[in-house]
Write an enzyme that holds these catalytic residues in place. Structure first.
Site, short mmCIF file in Angstrom:
data_model
loop_
_atom_site.label_atom_id
_atom_site.label_comp_id
_atom_site.label_asym_id
_atom_site.label_seq_id
_atom_site.Cartn_x
_atom_site.Cartn_y
_atom_site.Cartn_z
N LYS A 172 34.95 -1.16 20.21
CA LYS A 172 35.08 -0.29 19.06
C LYS A 172 36.17 -0.50 18.14
CE LYS A 172 37.11 3.33 21.77
NZ LYS A 172 36.61 4.44 22.95
N ARG A 228 34.02 16.38 25.93
CA ARG A 228 33.72 16.25 24.65
C ARG A 228 32.13 15.86 24.79
NH1 ARG A 228 36.88 10.42 22.78
NH2 ARG A 228 35.47 9.48 24.45
N HIS A 270 33.59 9.77 31.31
CA HIS A 270 34.97 9.23 30.75
C HIS A 270 36.05 10.17 31.22
CE1 HIS A 270 37.10 7.09 28.12
NE2 HIS A 270 37.48 8.03 27.13
N ARG A 328 34.90 -0.18 32.29
CA ARG A 328 34.94 -0.37 30.69
C ARG A 328 36.19 -0.24 30.08
NH1 ARG A 328 32.17 4.57 31.47
NH2 ARG A 328 33.70 5.89 30.58
N TYR A 358 63.59 5.12 -0.73
CA TYR A 358 63.15 6.43 -0.98
C TYR A 358 63.91 7.45 0.08
CZ TYR A 358 59.07 4.89 -3.41
OH TYR A 358 58.12 4.05 -4.31
N CYS A 362 58.03 1.80 2.93
CA CYS A 362 57.28 2.13 1.74
C CYS A 362 55.81 1.51 1.97
CB CYS A 362 57.83 1.35 0.29
SG CYS A 362 59.63 1.68 0.44
N MET A 363 55.04 2.12 0.77
CA MET A 363 53.58 1.45 1.10
C MET A 363 53.47 -0.11 1.24
SD MET A 363 50.42 2.10 -1.78
CE MET A 363 50.55 3.87 -1.80
N ASP A 364 54.16 -0.82 0.57
CA ASP A 364 53.74 -2.17 0.54
C ASP A 364 54.90 -3.09 0.87
OD1 ASP A 364 51.60 -1.70 -0.92
OD2 ASP A 364 52.89 -1.25 -2.55
#
Ligand SMILES: *Cc1c(COP(=O)(O)O)cnc(C)c1O
Length: 388
Positions: A39, A137, A171, A230, A271, A318-320
């Site tokens: 998954k 669940r 589970h 599993r 930052y 940072c983001m990038d």
């Protein structure tokens, strides 16, 4: 899109999957089927290549958690049985049948809805009954208060037209925890599981495949092997328990040193100015940030591995981009490859520092990070998940 390949990428070692597969099979014995949990794009590793390798190795089953993930695998020629562990709206029953997917059935109402839709579609849906033995669940509740009613409900569900009930499963909530209290809870869950299977057998309801062991149980309770196990996270060679069985991580997240600068003492980095150089410093900029899945909570906490030693992340991610301190690593040059997570730099440890679990960090490696697959020591494919 070749351009992005020199930026940041994830190498996926399918030979490590082979190693882990054999180690896990050995742990659970020859009678238990192997279900590989793929998954969430195989926890960020690439579900198609992971599934192809598992099929080639002899795994008997795969599992995903929504019908679109199953459709993707079928579309790419995966023919192994696939268990849909998660919620599927009943109006998708025809899709489940068309893709030859085995659906988890978690209560009587949904069993009736799947049955009605299967009959209407003129087909039969393969199903595994999901038992809630304490995870709280999905599933028919198996605690004392609900046990008898669940026996009746499951008997009725199994008799519905249009459903082929092949298996039953549950589970565990704390099978990966060692504390006595958690071990007792896992035993209680297992007792409820076997008690429900026995009660159903007495009513004439039998299952071909009973299964309960996730990664935690595979490591700590091999006696719970039953007809199938599993594993998810440990199959990818990560998580707290991977070392116990000598498993190898599949993913190496790599980036390159983009540029290097020298700074005077007192200079602040990134930052928020959370890092201040206390001496003349040499700092590299890496083209990886939180948009690539490099968790911002690792700011000032994690390090990247270079062949000359580890370089600490300095300042906020940072983001990038992010920055690393190379002051003590004069041999590191612009263009050098560094390991963000992988065999030299454990994602499990990074997860602890970030206050999360390794699952979240590998799942987070984003679609702009190309996956490069290796099998028998050779590159066999690259996958860029951005639209062309
Ligand atoms: C995700 C999942 C697994 C695998 O869990 P791991 O902890 O990764 O081994 C097994 N069974 C079910 C029902 C799951 O949802």
């Amino acid at each position: 899109m070749e351009s992005t390949l020199r930026r940041t990428w994830a190498e996926i070692d399918l030979d490590a999957l082979e190693h882990n597969y054999h180690a896990l099979r050995k742990q659970m014995g020859p009678k238990s089927r192997f279900l590989g949990v793929v998954k969430a794009d195989a926890y960020g590793h690439g579900a198609i290549e992971a599934s192809r390798t598992l099929a080639e190795l002899g795994a008997e089953y795969l599992a995903i958690s929504n019908i679109d993930e199953a459709r993707e695998l079928r579309h790419h020629g995966i023919t192994l049985p696939i268990l849909q562990l998660g919620l599927t709206p009943a109006d998708q029953t025809a899709e489940v049948i068309a893709n030859n997917v085995t659906q988890a059935v978690w209560n009587e109402k949904v069993a009736e809805a799947f049955s009605a839709e299967a009959v209407r579609a003129g087909g039969r849906m393969k199903a595994h009954i999901k038992l809630d033995t304490g995870m709280s669940r999905l599933g028919f509740q198996c605690d004392e208060d609900h046990f008898a009613a669940s026996v009746d409900a499951i008997c009725r569900a199994c008799a519905l037209p249009g459903l082929d009930v092949e298996g039953v499963f549950t589970h565990f909530a704390v099978s990966d925890e060692d504390a006595e209290e958690h071990r007792a809870y896992t035993m209680l869950q297992h007792d409820r599981f076997t008690a429900m299977i026995a009660a159903l057998a007495e009513r004439g309801v039998h299952f071909q495949i009973c299964h309960c062991a996730n990664s935690g149980a595979t490591v700590s309770y091999p006696q719970f092997a039953h007809d199938m196990f599993r594993p998810g996270i440990i199959m990818y060679g990560i998580g707290d328990q991977a070392d116990v069985l000598g498993l190898k991580p599949l993913m190496t997240l790599k980036t390159t040193v983009g540029t290097i600068k020298e700074y005077a003492p007192g200079t602040t980095i990134s930052y928020g100015r959370t890092f201040r150089a206390d001496r003349p410093s040499r700092v590299g900029v890496l083209p990886i940030g939180y948009a690539d899945g490099f968790h911002r909570a690792l700011s000032n906490k994690w390090r990247v591995w270079t062949p000359g030693g580890c370089a600490p992340i300095v300042g906020r991610i940072c983001m990038d981009m992010c920055m690393v301190n190379l002051t003590d690593l004069p041999e590191v040059q612009e263009g050098d490859e560094v390991e963000v997570y992988g065999p030299h730099n454990s994602v499990t440890e990074a997860a602890h520092l970030a206050g999360t679990i390794s699952y979240e960090l590998t799942c987070a490696v984003s679609k702009r990070v190309p996956r490069i697959y290796y099998r028998h020591g050779q590159e066999i494919g690259r996958e860029l998940l951005l639209r062309d």
